[in-house]
Structures are given as structure tokens and as C-alpha cells.
Motif scaffolding. Sequence first.
Motif, short mmCIF file in Angstrom:
data_model
loop_
_atom_site.label_atom_id
_atom_site.label_comp_id
_atom_site.label_asym_id
_atom_site.label_seq_id
_atom_site.Cartn_x
_atom_site.Cartn_y
_atom_site.Cartn_z
N TRP A 100 39.99 25.79 70.12
CA TRP A 100 39.24 26.26 70.98
C TRP A 100 39.27 28.09 70.22
O TRP A 100 38.19 28.69 70.07
N ARG A 108 40.93 29.18 67.51
CA ARG A 108 40.69 29.33 66.22
C ARG A 108 39.25 29.21 66.04
O ARG A 108 38.93 29.83 64.83
N TRP A 109 38.52 28.48 66.78
CA TRP A 109 36.92 28.17 66.20
C TRP A 109 36.41 29.52 66.61
O TRP A 109 35.37 30.05 66.14
N TRP A 110 36.62 29.77 68.01
CA TRP A 110 35.46 30.92 68.70
C TRP A 110 36.23 32.31 68.83
O TRP A 110 35.38 33.20 69.03
#
Length: 314
Positions: A207, A209-211
Motif C-alpha cells: 500500500w 509503495r502504491w499510494w
Amino acid sequence: MQIAGLVEGYREHIVAAHKQPLFLLLVGFISSFLFIRFSVRMIRARVRWWPGNITPGGLHIHHMVFGVGCLLVAGIGVFATNGGHPWIDWFGLLFGIGCGLVLDEFALILHLEDVYWSEAGRKSVDAVILGILLTALLLTGAVPLGLPGQTGTDGGHWGLVAVISVNALASVVALFKGKVWTGLLGIMVPGLSWIGAIRLARPSSPWARWWYAGRPRRRARAVRRERLLHARIDRARTWVFDLIAGAPDKVPAHHAATHRMAEAMAARATAHLDAARAARTPQAAPERGADQRRRTVQAGRPRSYAARGPRRRG
């Protein structure tokens, strides 16, 4: 009087509620894990009076092999006896014993490497504690994802679907945020998964890394919380795991230094063979080469010439 009260409570809440197989499974689970951890720690300490590893013919048989056997016998036995009493109680106990033996080496199965006494081996303790907690929650009447009681109306049916969907989504979000314990236990206790889904993600989680890549302030908050809060939790967790399962080795089995040491020991063990081979090679090679050249020359000469020998002049 206390013993009589415990017996009466057991009959009322366990036997009458048809939970005795699950209770015996939990007893076998905890007992086998505690026994095998005590056994391996005695073996690690090289206590003379305690039996060592099972190594027939030099083959080390891990205890998960016996655990798999217990699981197979218990599972097949339940189907063979159609889950009737008293067999289901005994097979529940045997299944719990198999769970404890197999999950105690969960890290070995996961990594396909003997990491039992390394830091990676702590995953086995995580798996065992999580399995025990989930079984205990089932025994106390908790149901997955906060499943409510049966309802006979259509509105109740759609409400059931909504509750399951929300709780499942919260558990998935908590797992993606790196909160493994919160997400998995939230399957049985929905409030935990909601807390994990709302709070900041751990910096190393998918999460984050994505957001959090384009949100430096939020990522900095997550790193700060990880450094302060989770570091304390990890220290407490490490202390508890050391108490239960023993401290891991300082140098894990897959460490580069260990490999270099093993290679050096193997080189020393074969040094005398290499020296003997090198001593024979310089003398034997010219003799083999000369012999091969003589055979090649003789094979190319006419047979009559070779039989008569060299001609005389004059």
C-alpha cells in the motif's frame, strides 16, 4: 468445588455445544507445539539425557514429516468413520497434533531451506500463534467476518452480504497495509480489520509503495510511526518469541560468510587429492603424448616396411 464447577462448565459449554472435537484439536495443537519446541531446545543445548534428532542412515527426518502423517490419518479417518463419535474426538486430537508439528516448521516449507534457527524461522512461530488464536476464537463462538445469525427475510440476506463484503474488504486493505496480524485476526474480529484499514500503512508494505510514493509527507509520517511505535512492538514480540521458541542464531544458515566458510572447509578437505593429482600430471602427460605419437606413426607406415625394418645403404 472449583473442579466440579470446571467439569460442569466443560459439559455445558463444550460437550453440550458439540465443540469437543474442536477443543481437543486445540489441546493437541498447543501440546504438540510446546513439546516439540522443548525437544528441539534440548537438542540444541546438547543435553545428554534427551534423545537427539531422528537420523536413520544419516538422513535427518524433520518433525513436520510426522505432522503430515498425523494430518493424513486424521483427515482420512474422519471420512472413513463418517465423523461419528467417539472417533471424531480422537481424530480431532490427532489433527491438532499434526497442525502443531507442521506449522512449527512452516518457515522451512515456505523457504524450502532449513531456516529453523535463523531469523526467517520466526515465521513458524507467527503461523503457530495465529493458528492457535483462530482456533480459540472459533471455539469461543466467533464466526468469520462477523457473520450474523440466520435470517429468513430478503432484507436480512442482503444485510448479511453487505456485512461480509465490508469486513472482507477491510481485512484485505489491512493486509495490503502490512498489518498481517490485524488483517488475519480481523477475519474473526471485524473491528480489528477496520482499525488496520484506517490507520497508516507500514512503509515497506505494498500500500505504501502504491499510494505514498507521490505523497512525501504521509510517507514521512508512516516512517516516523514505524520507527517509534512498531519498533517497540517488534522488541516486545522478539522477547516473547525468544522466550517461547529460543533465540535465533546470530549468523543464519544462508549468510554469505557461512557459505565462504563451508567452501574453505571443503577446499581443505580435498587439498591432498588435488596435490596428488597435480603431482602425477606433469610426468604422466609427456609419456602419454609420446606413446600416442608412436602409435600414430606406426599406424601410417606400410605393413611390409614395418616388418622388414629399415633398409641398409650400399
